[in-house]
Design a protein around this motif. Sequence first.
Motif, PDB file in Angstrom:
ATOM      1  N   THR A   1       0.793  -1.232   0.000  1.00 58.36           N
ATOM      2  CA  THR A   1       0.000   0.000   0.000  1.00 58.36           C
ATOM      3  C   THR A   1       0.821   1.276   0.000  1.00 58.36           C
ATOM      4  OG1 THR A   1      -0.123   0.077   2.425  1.00 58.36           O
ATOM      5  CG2 THR A   1      -1.836  -1.182   1.266  1.00 58.36           C
ATOM      6  N   GLY A   2       2.119   1.198   0.315  1.00 57.12           N
ATOM      7  CA  GLY A   2       2.948   2.394   0.417  1.00 57.12           C
ATOM      8  C   GLY A   2       2.768   3.136   1.720  1.00 57.12           C
ATOM      9  N   HIS A   3       2.159   2.507   2.709  1.00 56.01           N
ATOM     10  CA  HIS A   3       1.864   3.172   3.975  1.00 56.01           C
ATOM     11  C   HIS A   3       2.379   2.336   5.142  1.00 56.01           C
ATOM     12  CE1 HIS A   3      -0.475   6.125   6.326  1.00 56.01           C
ATOM     13  NE2 HIS A   3      -0.618   5.128   7.178  1.00 56.01           N
ATOM     14  N   ALA A   4       2.850   3.009   6.180  1.00 57.94           N
ATOM     15  CA  ALA A   4       3.334   2.320   7.380  1.00 57.94           C
ATOM     16  C   ALA A   4       2.157   1.959   8.273  1.00 57.94           C
ATOM     17  CB  ALA A   4       4.311   3.209   8.131  1.00 57.94           C
ATOM     18  N   TRP A   5       1.992   0.682   8.548  1.00 61.32           N
ATOM     19  CA  TRP A   5       0.869   0.192   9.338  1.00 61.32           C
ATOM     20  C   TRP A   5       1.284  -0.068  10.783  1.00 61.32           C
ATOM     21  CZ3 TRP A   5      -4.204  -0.745   7.574  1.00 61.32           C
ATOM     22  CH2 TRP A   5      -4.399  -0.460   6.213  1.00 61.32           C
ATOM     23  N   ALA A   6       0.281  -0.111  11.646  1.00 64.67           N
ATOM     24  CA  ALA A   6       0.522  -0.294  13.075  1.00 64.67           C
ATOM     25  C   ALA A   6       0.984  -1.716  13.393  1.00 64.67           C
ATOM     26  CB  ALA A   6      -0.749   0.028  13.860  1.00 64.67           C
ATOM     27  N   GLN A   7       1.721  -1.836  14.474  1.00 62.55           N
ATOM     28  CA  GLN A   7       2.126  -3.139  14.991  1.00 62.55           C
ATOM     29  C   GLN A   7       1.000  -3.706  15.855  1.00 62.55           C
ATOM     30  OE1 GLN A   7       4.978  -4.829  14.359  1.00 62.55           O
ATOM     31  NE2 GLN A   7       5.785  -3.207  13.010  1.00 62.55           N
ATOM     32  N   TRP A   8       0.826  -5.020  15.791  1.00 59.26           N
ATOM     33  CA  TRP A   8      -0.242  -5.685  16.527  1.00 59.26           C
ATOM     34  C   TRP A   8       0.307  -6.500  17.698  1.00 59.26           C
ATOM     35  CZ3 TRP A   8      -5.677  -6.540  15.779  1.00 59.26           C
ATOM     36  CH2 TRP A   8      -6.250  -5.685  14.828  1.00 59.26           C
ATOM     37  N   PRO A   9      -0.531  -6.731  18.716  1.00 62.22           N
ATOM     38  CA  PRO A   9      -0.091  -7.542  19.857  1.00 62.22           C
ATOM     39  C   PRO A   9      -0.227  -9.044  19.620  1.00 62.22           C
ATOM     40  CG  PRO A   9      -2.301  -6.726  20.269  1.00 62.22           C
ATOM     41  CD  PRO A   9      -1.856  -6.119  18.963  1.00 62.22           C
ATOM     42  N   ALA A  10      -0.572  -9.432  18.408  1.00 60.65           N
ATOM     43  CA  ALA A  10      -0.731 -10.859  18.080  1.00 60.65           C
ATOM     44  C   ALA A  10      -0.080 -11.123  16.731  1.00 60.65           C
ATOM     45  CB  ALA A  10      -2.209 -11.238  18.040  1.00 60.65           C
ATOM     46  N   ALA A  11       0.320 -12.357  16.520  1.00 65.91           N
ATOM     47  CA  ALA A  11       0.920 -12.749  15.241  1.00 65.91           C
ATOM     48  C   ALA A  11      -0.104 -12.617  14.124  1.00 65.91           C
ATOM     49  CB  ALA A  11       1.424 -14.189  15.334  1.00 65.91           C
ATOM     50  N   PRO A  12       0.327 -12.494  12.879  1.00 63.06           N
ATOM     51  CA  PRO A  12      -0.626 -12.322  11.766  1.00 63.06           C
ATOM     52  C   PRO A  12      -1.703 -13.401  11.741  1.00 63.06           C
ATOM     53  CG  PRO A  12       1.595 -11.875  10.995  1.00 63.06           C
ATOM     54  CD  PRO A  12       1.732 -12.399  12.407  1.00 63.06           C
ATOM     55  N   GLY A  13      -2.946 -12.951  11.627  1.00 62.88           N
ATOM     56  CA  GLY A  13      -4.072 -13.870  11.502  1.00 62.88           C
ATOM     57  C   GLY A  13      -4.553 -14.506  12.780  1.00 62.88           C
ATOM     58  N   GLU A  14      -4.053 -14.070  13.933  1.00 56.94           N
ATOM     59  CA  GLU A  14      -4.427 -14.690  15.206  1.00 56.94           C
ATOM     60  C   GLU A  14      -5.438 -13.837  15.965  1.00 56.94           C
ATOM     61  OE1 GLU A  14      -3.574 -17.643  16.415  1.00 56.94           O
ATOM     62  OE2 GLU A  14      -2.303 -18.128  14.709  1.00 56.94           O
ATOM     63  N   LEU A  15      -6.291 -14.491  16.744  1.00 57.77           N
ATOM     64  CA  LEU A  15      -7.200 -13.767  17.625  1.00 57.77           C
ATOM     65  C   LEU A  15      -6.401 -12.972  18.653  1.00 57.77           C
ATOM     66  CD1 LEU A  15     -10.060 -16.257  18.598  1.00 57.77           C
ATOM     67  CD2 LEU A  15     -10.005 -14.632  16.720  1.00 57.77           C
ATOM     68  N   THR A  16      -6.944 -11.830  19.037  1.00 57.12           N
ATOM     69  CA  THR A  16      -6.333 -11.042  20.108  1.00 57.12           C
ATOM     70  C   THR A  16      -7.096 -11.285  21.404  1.00 57.12           C
ATOM     71  OG1 THR A  16      -7.766  -9.128  19.707  1.00 57.12           O
ATOM     72  CG2 THR A  16      -5.702  -9.263  18.438  1.00 57.12           C
ATOM     73  N   ALA A  17      -6.488 -10.881  22.521  1.00 62.40           N
ATOM     74  CA  ALA A  17      -7.181 -11.008  23.807  1.00 62.40           C
ATOM     75  C   ALA A  17      -8.464 -10.185  23.796  1.00 62.40           C
ATOM     76  CB  ALA A  17      -6.255 -10.556  24.938  1.00 62.40           C
ATOM     77  N   HIS A  18      -8.400  -9.005  23.199  1.00 63.78           N
ATOM     78  CA  HIS A  18      -9.592  -8.155  23.063  1.00 63.78           C
ATOM     79  C   HIS A  18     -10.647  -8.861  22.218  1.00 63.78           C
ATOM     80  CE1 HIS A  18     -11.584  -4.131  22.763  1.00 63.78           C
ATOM     81  NE2 HIS A  18     -12.007  -4.618  21.606  1.00 63.78           N
ATOM     82  N   GLY A  19     -10.207  -9.478  21.143  1.00 57.77           N
ATOM     83  CA  GLY A  19     -11.132 -10.189  20.272  1.00 57.77           C
ATOM     84  C   GLY A  19     -11.812 -11.347  20.970  1.00 57.77           C
ATOM     85  N   LYS A  20     -11.093 -12.033  21.833  1.00 56.44           N
ATOM     86  CA  LYS A  20     -11.680 -13.157  22.565  1.00 56.44           C
ATOM     87  C   LYS A  20     -12.760 -12.668  23.522  1.00 56.44           C
ATOM     88  CE  LYS A  20      -7.388 -15.822  22.319  1.00 56.44           C
ATOM     89  NZ  LYS A  20      -6.248 -16.396  23.091  1.00 56.44           N
ATOM     90  N   GLN A  21     -12.518 -11.509  24.154  1.00 58.48           N
ATOM     91  CA  GLN A  21     -13.528 -10.950  25.053  1.00 58.48           C
ATOM     92  C   GLN A  21     -14.795 -10.568  24.290  1.00 58.48           C
ATOM     93  OE1 GLN A  21     -10.457  -8.115  27.056  1.00 58.48           O
ATOM     94  NE2 GLN A  21     -12.136  -8.296  28.502  1.00 58.48           N
ATOM     95  N   ALA A  22     -14.607  -9.943  23.127  1.00 59.02           N
ATOM     96  CA  ALA A  22     -15.766  -9.533  22.337  1.00 59.02           C
ATOM     97  C   ALA A  22     -16.569 -10.743  21.873  1.00 59.02           C
ATOM     98  CB  ALA A  22     -15.309  -8.697  21.140  1.00 59.02           C
ATOM     99  N   LEU A  23     -15.881 -11.808  21.477  1.00 58.79           N
ATOM    100  CA  LEU A  23     -16.579 -13.013  21.039  1.00 58.79           C
ATOM    101  C   LEU A  23     -17.331 -13.652  22.204  1.00 58.79           C
ATOM    102  CD1 LEU A  23     -17.336 -15.152  19.003  1.00 58.79           C
ATOM    103  CD2 LEU A  23     -15.100 -16.233  19.358  1.00 58.79           C
TER     104      LEU A  23
END
Length: 400
Positions: free
Chosen positions: A58-80
């Motif tokens: 994309t030519g743009h610098a993206w944010a770093q995530w607290p989880a490996a690519p394609g993995e659920l996050t702790a926040h995501g688990k709470q929402a689910l």
Amino acid sequence: MRHLALFCALFVATPALAAPSTPLPSTQHGAVLERVVLLARHGIRSPTKPPQTLQAQTGHAWAQWPAAPGELTAHGKQALAQMVELVRQHYTQAGLLQQGNCPAPASIAIWADAKDHRTRESGSIWADQLAPACGLRARGLPDGQEDPIFAGSPAPLSTQEQSAITREFDQRARTLPPTVEASMSTLQAVLAPTACTTDTPHCLSANKARLAWKKGKPHLEGGIATGGTAAENLLLEYTQGMPAQAEPFGGHDPATLIGQVFPLHTEESWLVRRLPTLAAHKGAPMAAAVQNALDGKPVEGVPAVTGQTKLFVLAGHDTNLDALATLYGLDWSFADQPDPTAPNTTLAFELWRTAHGPYIVVRLFHQGLEALRTLAPPTPALAMQVIAAGTSLQTLQPTR
């Protein structure tokens, strides 16, 4: 065309313009909810590619995530977990589940796509929250194995199917909605504002939508594909709860921005995932599973489903939601969520027994953009809607 012919013979539902004349079962005296099949997308995940790869695309610098690519996050688990609690409460009130009691053996079956860790984890969350402390477990094929119920028939697309998919794509790609161009322009200004004059490879509008075939499977390439994925990643970052000043929001109000650019992702799905021939090939095994489970019959490839199963949960992907929506002529949108197949979105097929005979209701459970971000418990009146009904899956009609 064997897969398409199979679908047409067994599962096709022609959308009708009028709402069903029979009142919904929940409003009928003596109506009993007998069985439900749920198709649920997994929870909030990180982008499937690392930030460095996204920047190269994309030519743009993206944010770093607290989880490996394609993995659920702790926040995501709470929402689910909150979504499953909403579903549990609804079906307890409807009489399918019993308040305070563990379900009878074999009455609930949860089958997760084994191919991805995020779907296996999502299946486990469904099991833990649907019947807390009852020892319910999600099942699936061996870890990492491709499951035809989620991936579609392992048989390759025939020459006739490939030709039909190409024709369907060409027809749709000729006329794009005006919202797509506006969304692309807005997204371009956020990701790489000078790309269309100085950095053509990252200019979304310079790369027309095209269908590419890889290992016999169709894939969308071009600006809509890149932009659609970028729009989804923006939504994932926001729902994850990343700060508004973090890249790639670039000082924009993120919720407003996501609403403006998300038509790119919707169009990406329309151009490939919702092509009728491809959806028939991919969705026929899952449609058969839904049909048989509602009929109280065994489901091929899912030993967990028996004649005693009242609630059958399929923990899958947005691609599965797209396939079944196409097969059954379903469509929906949300006022508080720009993504119709956002994380945790759950499609429910309900079999009711009424004085007039069996009746099918199709219901949607979803969480709004802000609810996903803040982990606010979903409000039932906002998070549920009935979108279709009929005397069988073959006679579904939109309710609005």
